[in-house]
Design a protein around this motif. Sequence first.
Motif, PDB file in Angstrom:
ATOM      1  N   PRO A 119      13.844   5.795   2.953  1.00 33.97           N
ATOM      2  CA  PRO A 119      13.427   7.069   3.224  1.00 33.97           C
ATOM      3  C   PRO A 119      12.743   6.402   2.191  1.00 33.97           C
ATOM      4  O   PRO A 119      11.261   7.325   2.413  1.00 33.97           O
ATOM      5  N   MET A 120      12.970   5.285   1.175  1.00 31.85           N
ATOM      6  CA  MET A 120      11.524   5.275   0.216  1.00 31.85           C
ATOM      7  C   MET A 120      10.319   4.879   0.869  1.00 31.85           C
ATOM      8  O   MET A 120       8.866   4.544   0.499  1.00 31.85           O
ATOM      9  N   PHE A 121      10.655   3.415   2.174  1.00 34.03           N
ATOM     10  CA  PHE A 121       9.868   3.048   2.780  1.00 34.03           C
ATOM     11  C   PHE A 121       9.468   4.210   3.763  1.00 34.03           C
ATOM     12  O   PHE A 121       8.348   3.777   4.458  1.00 34.03           O
ATOM     13  N   GLN A 136       0.714  -0.996  -0.150  1.00 41.03           N
ATOM     14  CA  GLN A 136       0.444  -0.067  -0.244  1.00 41.03           C
ATOM     15  C   GLN A 136       0.981   0.428  -0.230  1.00 41.03           C
ATOM     16  O   GLN A 136       1.622   1.049   0.987  1.00 41.03           O
ATOM     17  N   ASP A 137       0.706   2.003  -0.736  1.00 37.01           N
ATOM     18  CA  ASP A 137       1.386   3.457  -0.796  1.00 37.01           C
ATOM     19  C   ASP A 137       0.420   4.226  -0.328  1.00 37.01           C
ATOM     20  O   ASP A 137      -0.719   4.428  -0.202  1.00 37.01           O
ATOM     21  N   SER A 138       0.927   5.590   0.885  1.00 38.79           N
ATOM     22  CA  SER A 138       0.660   6.550   1.513  1.00 38.79           C
ATOM     23  C   SER A 138       0.529   7.809   0.682  1.00 38.79           C
ATOM     24  O   SER A 138       0.139   8.328   0.938  1.00 38.79           O
ATOM     25  N   ASN A 139       1.462   7.340  -0.543  1.00 38.69           N
ATOM     26  CA  ASN A 139       1.901   9.004  -0.868  1.00 38.69           C
ATOM     27  C   ASN A 139       2.201   9.307  -1.784  1.00 38.69           C
ATOM     28  O   ASN A 139       2.803  10.803  -2.154  1.00 38.69           O
ATOM     29  N   GLY A 140       1.829   8.783  -3.463  1.00 43.40           N
ATOM     30  CA  GLY A 140       1.257   8.982  -4.444  1.00 43.40           C
ATOM     31  C   GLY A 140       3.250   8.357  -5.190  1.00 43.40           C
ATOM     32  O   GLY A 140       2.851   9.008  -6.720  1.00 43.40           O
ATOM     33  N   ASP A 141       4.088   7.852  -3.982  1.00 38.01           N
ATOM     34  CA  ASP A 141       5.278   7.911  -5.148  1.00 38.01           C
ATOM     35  C   ASP A 141       5.398   6.577  -6.094  1.00 38.01           C
ATOM     36  O   ASP A 141       6.213   6.311  -6.714  1.00 38.01           O
ATOM     37  N   GLY A 142       3.960   5.636  -6.106  1.00 40.99           N
ATOM     38  CA  GLY A 142       4.353   4.850  -6.262  1.00 40.99           C
ATOM     39  C   GLY A 142       4.789   3.458  -6.472  1.00 40.99           C
ATOM     40  O   GLY A 142       5.081   2.145  -6.796  1.00 40.99           O
ATOM     41  N   ILE A 143       5.210   3.020  -4.852  1.00 41.41           N
ATOM     42  CA  ILE A 143       6.315   2.518  -3.633  1.00 41.41           C
ATOM     43  C   ILE A 143       5.372   2.388  -2.358  1.00 41.41           C
ATOM     44  O   ILE A 143       5.433   3.314  -1.784  1.00 41.41           O
ATOM     45  N   GLY A 144       4.855   1.240  -2.362  1.00 42.22           N
ATOM     46  CA  GLY A 144       4.648   0.736  -1.252  1.00 42.22           C
ATOM     47  C   GLY A 144       5.471   1.186  -0.091  1.00 42.22           C
ATOM     48  O   GLY A 144       6.190   1.411   0.116  1.00 42.22           O
ATOM     49  N   ASP A 145       5.005   1.732   1.823  1.00 45.31           N
ATOM     50  CA  ASP A 145       5.042   2.502   2.401  1.00 45.31           C
ATOM     51  C   ASP A 145       5.071   1.709   4.126  1.00 45.31           C
ATOM     52  O   ASP A 145       3.716   0.728   4.228  1.00 45.31           O
ATOM     53  N   ILE A 146       5.532   2.227   4.867  1.00 48.21           N
ATOM     54  CA  ILE A 146       5.311   2.198   5.974  1.00 48.21           C
ATOM     55  C   ILE A 146       4.046   2.727   6.628  1.00 48.21           C
ATOM     56  O   ILE A 146       2.991   2.060   6.889  1.00 48.21           O
TER      57      ILE A 146
HETATM   58 CA    CA Z   1       5.124   5.618  -1.376  1.00 44.87          CA
END
Ligand code: CA
Length: 543
Positions: free
Chosen positions: A76-78, A23-33
């Motif tokens: 930082p990506m996560f 699940q991505d939370s900030n719209g950068d296309g990568i799932g994160d914490i």
């Molecule tokens: Ca993200």
Amino acid sequence: MEDKKEKWWKNAVVYQIYPKSFQDSNGDGIGDIRGIIRRLDYLADLGIDAVWISPMYCSPQNDNGYDISDYQDIDPMFGTLEDMDELIAEAGKRKIRIIMDLVLNHTSNEHRWFQEAKKSRENPYHDYYVWRDGEEGVYPNDMKAAFGGPAWEWVPEVKQYYFHQFAPEQPDLNWENPKVRREIYDMILWWMDRGVGGFRLDVIDQIAKEPDLGITNNGPKLHEFLRELSRETFQKGDLITVGEAWGATPEIAEKYSCPDGSEFSMVFQFEHIGLDQQEGKEKWDLAPLSLVKLKKCLAKWQNALHKKGWNSLFWDNHDLPRIVSRWGDDSTYRAESAKMLAAVLHGMQGTPYIYQGEELGMTNVKFKDITDYRDLETVNMYHERLQAGYPLEDVMHSIYAKSRDNARTPMQWSREENAGFTTGIPWIAVNPNYTEINAASETEDPDSVYQFYKKLVHLRKEYPVFADGDFSLLMPEDEQIFAYTRTDAECRMLVCANFTGEPVRCPLSEEWKDAQMLIHNYPGERLDEELKPYEAAILLKME
Ligand code: CA
Ligand code: GLC
């Protein structure tokens, strides 16, 4: 000696998250914490006890985080370490433990230790890695790396080769060096202090390598290293630990999962996973499926570790194709076969693992072009095989069946754009079938694959026979039906499944006609004489 105190993880179900695709939370296309935190209620609803998250440490991402450049920070990506602390706390409120993925066989070549190690032979970190003298262009031996090419890489500054069992960007650590081991233990204790509930140990059977002898898995000092590791770290807490051990046999797994707790709670063994490939060849070389072989393999593991060790139970992970596309039918009978496979696995003794999306019956993906694939193993194989003269069609066929990216397409949350995974451009494309297969519709639908998984998770908590019963395989030579019983002092449980898309006669219905139906993937409280396509049922009789 069997431990008196029952281990909590013997009744647990674990869920695996591949963070990049969850699940991505900030719209950068990568799932994160923060995305994971947002979905904790979904996981709590499913009823799981722990979440294993693939690596989120700092990493240049050559192998999606399995190349770590700093074990004690979050990429930082996560997110940040604070996000991680919050995740542990929020999960804890829902009685969910967080299992970290530990990659101890190798680091990234960008890890500070390696940056130092390659400066000179006298550098204090030089001996943290595995070096051999040689001449440029003349490899120490002909060992190959798992992701293609030689297992040796030349470093002109020190005029030596370093050893890497995976990509050249993943230099192998030297476990013979006590300083390396101490650094690793301190790092693990530091994570334990932060409240981590367990660890999954990446390719752990490869740490005791002996490159001069051509040995990768199961090196002579492996269990000595593991016992020290466990004593110095895991035994100081109440953790679940699971080692990834491609080279495990039941005898070896007994050592790893010995009830005295001297090594791990359990290991992932892969014998059942390799049954769809030609013996002695690579995973891309497919073999016809044989249910008889699958049953005998799983039964062997069930019986061998009963009371002597502990099994992990899994069909899927981030390296494997989707089970419904391998042993089930991912079109006409997708939901039926996904449930059938779940019942067969969750009825066994061991700790079940559910890989993200498996509980929805997510399928393999067929991207048209190699440029849509992200996994370095897949891309390397594609080029190697085309160069070696394999027809493109065959290469794509192997990729559609076995590529690791089959498991790595984004989690299918809803019918919204990009399956609700991201508002940006996903790092890997979403499987186009998300409009039909997604969590939003399955959590609403009482007959969904999701609800079936949820029920299985609850049954395990309700009936101790799931965790403790002996296993007995029925009809071992039958090519269509997978049936077994589990028996303890109170009851006998039958798991019965049709592994085909055809109706088949089932000789067990008479004997089980008065039994209680615990779960069934078709309507009906009885086991009929004829099983429908991919029909599966679990029944219980009190003794
Ligand atoms: Ca993200
Ligand atoms: C394990 C991981 C896999 C990774 C490899 C190297 O097999 O599951 O994803 O590429 O180890 O770390």
